[in-house]
Motif scaffolding. Sequence first.
Motif, PDB file in Angstrom:
ATOM      1  N   ARG A  77       0.806  -1.076   0.236  1.00 54.70           N
ATOM      2  CA  ARG A  77       0.062  -0.016   0.198  1.00 54.70           C
ATOM      3  C   ARG A  77       1.028   1.408   0.062  1.00 54.70           C
ATOM      4  O   ARG A  77       2.086   1.267   0.761  1.00 54.70           O
ATOM      5  N   LEU A  78       0.359   2.075  -0.704  1.00 51.06           N
ATOM      6  CA  LEU A  78       1.158   3.526  -0.806  1.00 51.06           C
ATOM      7  C   LEU A  78       0.286   4.495  -0.306  1.00 51.06           C
ATOM      8  O   LEU A  78      -0.518   4.824  -1.640  1.00 51.06           O
ATOM      9  N   ARG A  79       0.396   5.161   0.568  1.00 50.54           N
ATOM     10  CA  ARG A  79      -0.651   6.445   0.825  1.00 50.54           C
ATOM     11  C   ARG A  79      -0.067   7.624   0.682  1.00 50.54           C
ATOM     12  O   ARG A  79       0.990   7.890   1.611  1.00 50.54           O
ATOM     13  N   LEU A  80       0.077   8.509  -0.514  1.00 47.41           N
ATOM     14  CA  LEU A  80       0.467   9.636  -0.570  1.00 47.41           C
ATOM     15  C   LEU A  80       0.461  10.580   0.655  1.00 47.41           C
ATOM     16  O   LEU A  80      -0.996  10.592   1.001  1.00 47.41           O
ATOM     17  N   GLN A  81       1.411  11.231   1.156  1.00 43.57           N
ATOM     18  CA  GLN A  81       0.938  12.031   2.388  1.00 43.57           C
ATOM     19  C   GLN A  81       1.275  13.574   1.912  1.00 43.57           C
ATOM     20  O   GLN A  81       2.426  13.835   1.184  1.00 43.57           O
ATOM     21  N   ALA A  82       0.404  14.548   2.389  1.00 46.09           N
ATOM     22  CA  ALA A  82       0.974  15.965   2.119  1.00 46.09           C
ATOM     23  C   ALA A  82       1.972  16.152   3.195  1.00 46.09           C
ATOM     24  O   ALA A  82       1.759  17.044   3.967  1.00 46.09           O
ATOM     25  N   ASP A  83       3.223  15.727   3.210  1.00 49.49           N
ATOM     26  CA  ASP A  83       4.165  15.995   4.076  1.00 49.49           C
ATOM     27  C   ASP A  83       5.415  16.068   3.235  1.00 49.49           C
ATOM     28  O   ASP A  83       6.072  15.311   2.595  1.00 49.49           O
ATOM     29  N   PRO A  84       6.224  17.381   3.402  1.00 50.34           N
ATOM     30  CA  PRO A  84       7.251  17.735   2.483  1.00 50.34           C
ATOM     31  C   PRO A  84       8.413  16.312   2.634  1.00 50.34           C
ATOM     32  O   PRO A  84       8.990  16.130   1.644  1.00 50.34           O
ATOM     33  N   GLU A  85       8.668  16.062   3.898  1.00 54.31           N
ATOM     34  CA  GLU A  85       9.661  14.977   3.792  1.00 54.31           C
ATOM     35  C   GLU A  85       9.252  13.752   3.369  1.00 54.31           C
ATOM     36  O   GLU A  85      10.048  13.049   2.561  1.00 54.31           O
ATOM     37  N   PHE A  86       7.848  13.374   3.229  1.00 55.71           N
ATOM     38  CA  PHE A  86       7.678  11.981   2.676  1.00 55.71           C
ATOM     39  C   PHE A  86       7.606  12.343   1.094  1.00 55.71           C
ATOM     40  O   PHE A  86       8.098  11.348   0.385  1.00 55.71           O
ATOM     41  N   LEU A 306      11.909 -21.771  11.467  1.00 54.46           N
ATOM     42  CA  LEU A 306      12.665 -21.411  12.812  1.00 54.46           C
ATOM     43  C   LEU A 306      12.726 -22.359  13.967  1.00 54.46           C
ATOM     44  O   LEU A 306      11.809 -22.281  14.726  1.00 54.46           O
ATOM     45  N   GLY A 307      13.775 -23.304  14.017  1.00 52.38           N
ATOM     46  CA  GLY A 307      13.565 -24.536  14.889  1.00 52.38           C
ATOM     47  C   GLY A 307      12.184 -25.238  14.632  1.00 52.38           C
ATOM     48  O   GLY A 307      11.722 -25.667  13.646  1.00 52.38           O
ATOM     49  N   ASP A 308      11.480 -25.321  15.896  1.00 55.65           N
ATOM     50  CA  ASP A 308       9.827 -25.816  15.763  1.00 55.65           C
ATOM     51  C   ASP A 308       8.933 -24.948  15.402  1.00 55.65           C
ATOM     52  O   ASP A 308       7.791 -25.130  15.705  1.00 55.65           O
ATOM     53  N   LYS A 309       9.173 -23.587  14.974  1.00 55.14           N
ATOM     54  CA  LYS A 309       8.354 -22.912  14.480  1.00 55.14           C
ATOM     55  C   LYS A 309       8.396 -22.412  13.034  1.00 55.14           C
ATOM     56  O   LYS A 309       9.524 -22.710  12.378  1.00 55.14           O
ATOM     57  N   VAL A 310       6.974 -21.819  12.580  1.00 52.63           N
ATOM     58  CA  VAL A 310       7.531 -21.523  11.136  1.00 52.63           C
ATOM     59  C   VAL A 310       6.877 -19.892  11.387  1.00 52.63           C
ATOM     60  O   VAL A 310       6.063 -19.580  12.177  1.00 52.63           O
ATOM     61  N   ARG A 311       7.551 -18.869  10.500  1.00 54.50           N
ATOM     62  CA  ARG A 311       7.124 -17.801  10.692  1.00 54.50           C
ATOM     63  C   ARG A 311       6.893 -17.085   9.137  1.00 54.50           C
ATOM     64  O   ARG A 311       7.536 -17.506   8.128  1.00 54.50           O
ATOM     65  N   ILE A 312       5.748 -16.475   8.852  1.00 53.97           N
ATOM     66  CA  ILE A 312       5.449 -15.906   7.649  1.00 53.97           C
ATOM     67  C   ILE A 312       5.624 -14.398   8.026  1.00 53.97           C
ATOM     68  O   ILE A 312       5.354 -13.950   9.095  1.00 53.97           O
ATOM     69  N   ALA A 313       6.257 -13.752   7.121  1.00 51.68           N
ATOM     70  CA  ALA A 313       6.225 -12.233   7.088  1.00 51.68           C
ATOM     71  C   ALA A 313       5.928 -11.486   5.593  1.00 51.68           C
ATOM     72  O   ALA A 313       6.350 -12.102   4.660  1.00 51.68           O
ATOM     73  N   GLY A 314       5.404 -10.368   5.743  1.00 56.09           N
ATOM     74  CA  GLY A 314       5.214  -9.549   4.564  1.00 56.09           C
ATOM     75  C   GLY A 314       4.580  -8.514   4.716  1.00 56.09           C
ATOM     76  O   GLY A 314       4.501  -7.915   5.806  1.00 56.09           O
ATOM     77  N   ILE A 315       3.998  -7.719   3.753  1.00 61.02           N
ATOM     78  CA  ILE A 315       2.932  -6.308   3.847  1.00 61.02           C
ATOM     79  C   ILE A 315       4.109  -5.307   3.732  1.00 61.02           C
ATOM     80  O   ILE A 315       5.018  -5.513   4.679  1.00 61.02           O
ATOM     81  N   ALA A 316       3.847  -4.393   2.933  1.00 63.05           N
ATOM     82  CA  ALA A 316       4.450  -3.259   2.740  1.00 63.05           C
ATOM     83  C   ALA A 316       3.869  -1.906   2.750  1.00 63.05           C
ATOM     84  O   ALA A 316       3.163  -1.792   1.745  1.00 63.05           O
ATOM     85  N   ASP A 317       3.353  -1.217   3.816  1.00 57.72           N
ATOM     86  CA  ASP A 317       2.519  -0.366   3.752  1.00 57.72           C
ATOM     87  C   ASP A 317       3.296   1.092   3.873  1.00 57.72           C
ATOM     88  O   ASP A 317       4.006   1.472   4.969  1.00 57.72           O
ATOM     89  N   ILE A 318       3.101   1.870   3.119  1.00 58.04           N
ATOM     90  CA  ILE A 318       4.071   3.258   3.055  1.00 58.04           C
ATOM     91  C   ILE A 318       3.331   4.332   3.216  1.00 58.04           C
ATOM     92  O   ILE A 318       2.143   4.465   2.543  1.00 58.04           O
TER      93      ILE A 318
END
Length: 407
Positions: A77-86, A306-318
């Motif tokens: 997700r990319l949400r444009l912001q009215a923020d000069p730095e962004f 990871l050993g006896d666990k599974v990890r899922i990761a993702g999502i990029a919200d900007i």
Amino acid sequence: MAHVVIVGAGVVGCATAWALVRAGHTVALVDRHAGPCRGASMRNGAQLSYAYADALATPGLLAQLPRILAGRDPAFRLRLQADPEFLVWALRFFANMRPSAFRDNTARLTRMAARTQALMPEIVADLDLVFDHAASGKMILHADERSLAKARENVALKSSLGMRLEVLDRAKANAIEPALAHYRDPIAGVVYSPADAVGRPSAFCEGVVRELTKRGKLEKRFGCEATGLVRRAGRAVGALLNGGAPATGDAVVVATGYGLSRRGPFAPPFSAVWPVQGYSATFPATAQAMACSITDIKRKLVFARLGDKVRIAGIADIGRRDFAFVPERFDALLAGARAAFGAGFDHTFEDIEPWSEARPCTPSSSPLIGPTAIPGLWRNLGHGTLGWTLCLSSAEMLVEEMQAQLR
Ligand SMILES: Cc1cc2nc3c(=O)[nH]c(=O)nc-3n(C[C@H](O)[C@H](O)[C@H](O)COP(=O)(O)OP(=O)(O)OC[C@H]3O[C@@H](n4cnc5c(N)ncnc54)[C@H](O)[C@@H]3O)c2cc1C
């Protein structure tokens, strides 16, 4: 021998502590949290992604931009912001999507990743670290021929840089990773990097802090927020701490990730770093769980054992800086995992450990490593999607630069 104050005890601060001690110095490690690795490093995707250290700004992302801006991509997700730095950050991020910029950025990151890969056995042996570290390999799944053709160009680039990668068909990939039999969608091909690894950053950081403390090389200053610099004769020599006496020494390293505040000595420079929020879920592994790491390119998801666990990761919200845990976005992560592996994957998602944080991303994905305008004040931050993969190399690069001034 010098005493160096490091502000930030994520993977980057902890790796910097080890690199400084290895070079003959001692450190004070400051963090506002009660222990190390409680920020963006805590429950990240766990990938030591040596052969897949790609810049976040890809030419492919440019083509997907209308869909992403319209909120139709479940993972991005990319949400444009009215923020000069962004806005300045976003324009520089878009500029890095050019094919030539992507190639240069990825080549730079791959060289850094290779350096971490070479250093990892040394730190593990030196500090006797136990963190579910395993060179279990990584498979990147490409759904169609177009995606695979692009991947082949990338494989050629990485191979020219000395990385071990091969393109497999589904049958060959299944033979190496039986869990792939449960993957529900077509697979045009798989990029396999057998030397890629995984490990739990939290156990790694705790081990680094424990061992260096035991050796009398590290002074813990946890539960303290750094609020200002201590200066002597115009040089930064320490940090004022909200929650204790100042931490002082001979120099200061800022390893604060995206930074708590936007301005001041412990913040990244204006528009250099923006937080990109992501999610992870960790749960007990079943008999059918994968042993190898799997990246589903279509869904922008990673699966790690990871050993006896599974990890899922993702999502990029900007977009927003004041990010918070959004249950629907976490659900999107779980829905992606279920869509990929379905009931055949046989995870009940009981006992899930949900987590969200933000990656400290620069427009080019390259971290900021080196001196600042203030003498004695150094920086090691902005590692984006790859901080775990790059932490040892960036620490070594910084310490190489600092050495001349620390004697
Ligand atoms: C969902 C997700 C998945 C990811 N997956 C991977 C992966 O698989 N592989 C990979 O290589 N990378 C991955 N990353 C990226 C990686 O986790 C980050 O790049 C890395 O954690 C950055 O480390 P850091 O030490 O710079 O920041 P942090 O871990 O955030 O550490 C910075 C620390 O500074 C402290 N701090 C800040 N300001 C102050 C202050 N003024 N005073 C005191 N303390 C302060 C904070 O409390 C924090 O503990 C992922 C990130 C996310 C969010």
